[in-house]
Design a protein around this motif. Sequence first.
Motif, PDB file in Angstrom:
ATOM      1  N   THR A 211     -19.578 -13.044 -45.098  1.00  0.00           N
ATOM      2  CA  THR A 211     -18.530 -13.852 -45.749  1.00  0.00           C
ATOM      3  C   THR A 211     -17.642 -12.861 -46.505  1.00  0.00           C
ATOM      4  OG1 THR A 211     -20.138 -14.200 -47.535  1.00  0.00           O
ATOM      5  CG2 THR A 211     -19.807 -16.022 -45.993  1.00  0.00           C
ATOM      6  N   ALA A 212     -17.005 -11.997 -45.751  1.00  0.00           N
ATOM      7  CA  ALA A 212     -16.288 -10.859 -46.339  1.00  0.00           C
ATOM      8  C   ALA A 212     -14.790 -11.105 -46.466  1.00  0.00           C
ATOM      9  CB  ALA A 212     -16.563  -9.604 -45.517  1.00  0.00           C
ATOM     10  N   GLY A 213     -14.358 -12.341 -46.281  1.00  0.00           N
ATOM     11  CA  GLY A 213     -12.954 -12.696 -46.513  1.00  0.00           C
ATOM     12  C   GLY A 213     -12.003 -11.768 -45.774  1.00  0.00           C
ATOM     13  N   ALA A 214     -11.059 -11.207 -46.517  1.00  0.00           N
ATOM     14  CA  ALA A 214      -9.999 -10.388 -45.919  1.00  0.00           C
ATOM     15  C   ALA A 214     -10.523  -9.073 -45.324  1.00  0.00           C
ATOM     16  CB  ALA A 214      -8.942 -10.093 -46.982  1.00  0.00           C
ATOM     17  N   TRP A 215     -11.761  -8.734 -45.630  1.00  0.00           N
ATOM     18  CA  TRP A 215     -12.328  -7.482 -45.114  1.00  0.00           C
ATOM     19  C   TRP A 215     -13.187  -7.719 -43.858  1.00  0.00           C
ATOM     20  CZ3 TRP A 215     -11.394  -8.632 -50.135  1.00  0.00           C
ATOM     21  CH2 TRP A 215     -10.694  -7.695 -50.897  1.00  0.00           C
ATOM     22  N   THR A 216     -13.245  -8.948 -43.383  1.00  0.00           N
ATOM     23  CA  THR A 216     -14.120  -9.267 -42.253  1.00  0.00           C
ATOM     24  C   THR A 216     -13.723  -8.495 -40.994  1.00  0.00           C
ATOM     25  OG1 THR A 216     -14.420 -11.482 -43.163  1.00  0.00           O
ATOM     26  CG2 THR A 216     -15.063 -11.157 -40.862  1.00  0.00           C
ATOM     27  N   GLY A 217     -12.423  -8.425 -40.744  1.00  0.00           N
ATOM     28  CA  GLY A 217     -11.952  -7.720 -39.542  1.00  0.00           C
ATOM     29  C   GLY A 217     -12.387  -6.264 -39.547  1.00  0.00           C
ATOM     30  N   LYS A 218     -12.329  -5.653 -40.714  1.00  0.00           N
ATOM     31  CA  LYS A 218     -12.709  -4.240 -40.832  1.00  0.00           C
ATOM     32  C   LYS A 218     -14.225  -4.081 -40.652  1.00  0.00           C
ATOM     33  CE  LYS A 218     -12.590  -0.809 -44.559  1.00  0.00           C
ATOM     34  NZ  LYS A 218     -12.116  -0.619 -45.927  1.00  0.00           N
ATOM     35  N   LEU A 219     -14.989  -4.964 -41.267  1.00  0.00           N
ATOM     36  CA  LEU A 219     -16.452  -4.843 -41.209  1.00  0.00           C
ATOM     37  C   LEU A 219     -16.988  -5.121 -39.806  1.00  0.00           C
ATOM     38  CD1 LEU A 219     -18.940  -4.336 -42.978  1.00  0.00           C
ATOM     39  CD2 LEU A 219     -19.019  -6.791 -43.447  1.00  0.00           C
ATOM     40  N   LEU A 220     -16.353  -6.061 -39.110  1.00  0.00           N
ATOM     41  CA  LEU A 220     -16.798  -6.420 -37.755  1.00  0.00           C
ATOM     42  C   LEU A 220     -15.770  -5.929 -36.733  1.00  0.00           C
ATOM     43  CD1 LEU A 220     -17.997 -10.086 -38.466  1.00  0.00           C
ATOM     44  CD2 LEU A 220     -19.391  -8.012 -38.382  1.00  0.00           C
ATOM     45  N   ALA A 221     -15.355  -4.689 -36.884  1.00  0.00           N
ATOM     46  CA  ALA A 221     -14.268  -4.155 -36.049  1.00  0.00           C
ATOM     47  C   ALA A 221     -14.586  -4.273 -34.564  1.00  0.00           C
ATOM     48  CB  ALA A 221     -13.991  -2.700 -36.430  1.00  0.00           C
ATOM     49  N   GLU A 222     -15.877  -4.219 -34.215  1.00  0.00           N
ATOM     50  CA  GLU A 222     -16.267  -4.273 -32.801  1.00  0.00           C
ATOM     51  C   GLU A 222     -15.868  -5.593 -32.146  1.00  0.00           C
ATOM     52  OE1 GLU A 222     -18.336  -4.380 -35.328  1.00  0.00           O
ATOM     53  OE2 GLU A 222     -19.695  -6.078 -35.078  1.00  0.00           O
ATOM     54  N   LEU A 223     -15.669  -6.630 -32.930  1.00  0.00           N
ATOM     55  CA  LEU A 223     -15.348  -7.945 -32.367  1.00  0.00           C
ATOM     56  C   LEU A 223     -13.855  -8.169 -32.192  1.00  0.00           C
ATOM     57  CD1 LEU A 223     -17.871 -10.302 -34.188  1.00  0.00           C
ATOM     58  CD2 LEU A 223     -18.058  -9.209 -31.951  1.00  0.00           C
ATOM     59  N   ASN A 224     -13.058  -7.333 -32.834  1.00  0.00           N
ATOM     60  CA  ASN A 224     -11.607  -7.491 -32.728  1.00  0.00           C
ATOM     61  C   ASN A 224     -11.197  -8.950 -32.968  1.00  0.00           C
ATOM     62  OD1 ASN A 224      -9.081  -6.485 -32.379  1.00  0.00           O
ATOM     63  ND2 ASN A 224      -9.090  -6.679 -30.146  1.00  0.00           N
ATOM     64  N   LEU A 225     -11.689  -9.504 -34.053  1.00  0.00           N
ATOM     65  CA  LEU A 225     -11.406 -10.917 -34.354  1.00  0.00           C
ATOM     66  C   LEU A 225      -9.909 -11.112 -34.605  1.00  0.00           C
ATOM     67  CD1 LEU A 225     -14.407 -11.641 -36.773  1.00  0.00           C
ATOM     68  CD2 LEU A 225     -14.113 -12.514 -34.440  1.00  0.00           C
ATOM     69  N   PRO A 226      -9.367 -12.257 -34.211  1.00  0.00           N
ATOM     70  CA  PRO A 226      -7.920 -12.487 -34.388  1.00  0.00           C
ATOM     71  C   PRO A 226      -7.598 -12.899 -35.829  1.00  0.00           C
ATOM     72  CG  PRO A 226      -8.925 -14.392 -33.358  1.00  0.00           C
ATOM     73  CD  PRO A 226     -10.040 -13.396 -33.560  1.00  0.00           C
ATOM     74  N   LEU A 227      -7.777 -11.961 -36.745  1.00  0.00           N
ATOM     75  CA  LEU A 227      -7.574 -12.249 -38.166  1.00  0.00           C
ATOM     76  C   LEU A 227      -6.390 -11.448 -38.701  1.00  0.00           C
ATOM     77  CD1 LEU A 227     -11.306 -12.085 -39.375  1.00  0.00           C
ATOM     78  CD2 LEU A 227      -9.928 -14.137 -38.946  1.00  0.00           C
ATOM     79  N   THR A 228      -5.512 -12.111 -39.411  1.00  0.00           N
ATOM     80  CA  THR A 228      -4.364 -11.452 -40.036  1.00  0.00           C
ATOM     81  C   THR A 228      -4.425 -11.689 -41.539  1.00  0.00           C
ATOM     82  OG1 THR A 228      -3.036 -11.943 -38.083  1.00  0.00           O
ATOM     83  CG2 THR A 228      -1.836 -11.318 -40.077  1.00  0.00           C
ATOM     84  N   VAL A 229      -4.367 -10.609 -42.293  1.00  0.00           N
ATOM     85  CA  VAL A 229      -4.412 -10.727 -43.757  1.00  0.00           C
ATOM     86  C   VAL A 229      -2.976 -10.713 -44.283  1.00  0.00           C
ATOM     87  CG1 VAL A 229      -5.239  -9.678 -45.895  1.00  0.00           C
ATOM     88  CG2 VAL A 229      -6.644  -9.571 -43.812  1.00  0.00           C
ATOM     89  N   THR A 230      -2.646 -11.686 -45.134  1.00  0.00           N
ATOM     90  CA  THR A 230      -1.283 -11.750 -45.683  1.00  0.00           C
ATOM     91  C   THR A 230      -1.313 -11.865 -47.202  1.00  0.00           C
ATOM     92  OG1 THR A 230      -1.183 -14.158 -45.392  1.00  0.00           O
ATOM     93  CG2 THR A 230      -0.293 -12.815 -43.608  1.00  0.00           C
ATOM     94  N   LYS A 231      -0.250 -11.341 -47.804  1.00  0.00           N
ATOM     95  CA  LYS A 231      -0.083 -11.420 -49.267  1.00  0.00           C
ATOM     96  C   LYS A 231       0.512 -12.780 -49.632  1.00  0.00           C
ATOM     97  CE  LYS A 231       2.544  -9.251 -53.041  1.00  0.00           C
ATOM     98  NZ  LYS A 231       3.398  -8.112 -53.442  1.00  0.00           N
ATOM     99  N   GLN A 232      -0.143 -13.478 -50.526  1.00  0.00           N
ATOM    100  CA  GLN A 232       0.333 -14.785 -50.976  1.00  0.00           C
ATOM    101  C   GLN A 232       0.519 -14.751 -52.484  1.00  0.00           C
ATOM    102  OE1 GLN A 232       1.047 -17.172 -48.769  1.00  0.00           O
ATOM    103  NE2 GLN A 232       0.292 -15.927 -47.058  1.00  0.00           N
TER     104      GLN A 232
END
Length: 396
Positions: A211-232
């Motif tokens: 449950t790594a929020g905005a860092w999930t893509g980095k932690l699970l880099a092998e999965l290349n999840l379609p996640l985009t982090v944006t500034k709100q």
Amino acid sequence: MHKSALPNRKETIKNIYDAIVIGAGGMGSASAYHLAKSGADVLVLEQFQRGHTFGSSHGATRIIRFFYDKPFYTELMKTAYTEWRDLESASGKPLLFITGSVCLGERGNPYGQSVRRSLDAAGVPSQWWSATQLTERFPQFRVSNNIDILWQEDTGFLHAAECVLTHLELAEQHGATLKEETVVTNIDWHGEFPTVCTDNDQFRSKKVVVTAGAWTGKLLAELNLPLTVTKQQVCYYQPTDADRFTPDRFPVFAEMTADGEFLYGIPAFGSGVKIARHGRGDRVSPDTCQRTPDTDYIAHIDAYVQERMPELRRATHAEVCLYTETPDEDFIIDRHPYCPDILIAAGFSGHGFKFCSLVGRIMSELATNGKTDFDIHPFYIDRKPNTSSGIPRLQT
Ligand SMILES: Cc1cc2nc3c(=O)[nH]c(=O)nc-3n(C[C@H](O)[C@H](O)[C@H](O)COP(=O)(O)OP(=O)(O)OC[C@H]3O[C@@H](n4cnc5c(N)ncnc54)[C@H](O)[C@@H]3O)c2cc1C
């Protein structure tokens, strides 16, 4: 699991936890609570300190609501509300405040119609109001007659930062261990049990909940999840007559403007009346994002406020937060495709907080029973993009 300390040896050698939760934000704190409550031996690893402001769950308030244009969210919210009330009972703290809401949009806007259908299908009451009805009940609003107004009485807000701390406190009371300032660098799933690696330690566990929020893509880099982090960003207003904007006198509101912007607001609680635009933030890295608000964004929200609620005057301050978005704005809740002992909850796309209480329960059920009775098919990693009316949606 054996907790005896062996000096000068890495914890990996002695410990096999039932579950390790990576990330102590909204989702991780709730997962830790439900896991620990069910009797699991839980370790929570958080890269910052509890309650930090670098992720997605800080700040005083988050909207909780039934109104969605995708009926599966409305259905799931029934249990999420109950879980929040259960958390209040277990902790003795008020966390959920009901204000009712008005959803505003151009006359005949498809989003409003779609939301109404979703509410009707779930048996959740709502009412169309005229502009006169709105201003009689809430004279703080300035509206024209050419507008649709949908009232829903169960909407409110959660005391967000306190919800995270409460889930963590109760998880600890049930025996969970939280290690702060501990960055997970890797998860190795090649052994009998997954091994969670930090700079100084390794921890083995039967299940790992990411449950790594905005860092999930980095932690699970092998999965290349379609996640985009944006500034709100969110703006806060301190009206001269503050009593007119307290939760008992002013509702949560949401508006889809004619040019497709989504704005929302929450009554004064702590820092003032909160007003923001959903989405449209710049793509950022969670590690390097500038946490200073942008003046042009604040000016944009001020202009909206001048027109719609002029008593609020100008923003007194603003706050930065991160969205982690999927292409269809639906969550990812699933097993890791290469290792079923790793469970993932991510991509909450700016509208996940209200679901934390339920997602925590689902993650606990997946970890302990291998299944959940809640319908999480819309959230599988390999889903086809979930579309409904095809129109842009108001989230948060
Ligand atoms: C401005 C804004 C307004 C919003 N409004 C609403 C709303 O009104 N209603 C609503 O329902 N939702 C709302 N949301 C969305 C909601 O807040 C998020 O969906 C939710 O908080 C996401 O929680 P999370 O646990 O996934 O992420 P986070 O709370 O960010 O938690 C992730 C945690 O993981 C930790 N972590 C990451 N990587 C590692 C690592 N390698 N090692 C150790 N720890 C790690 C992070 O430090 C962090 O603490 C809003 C979001 C924003 C930004």
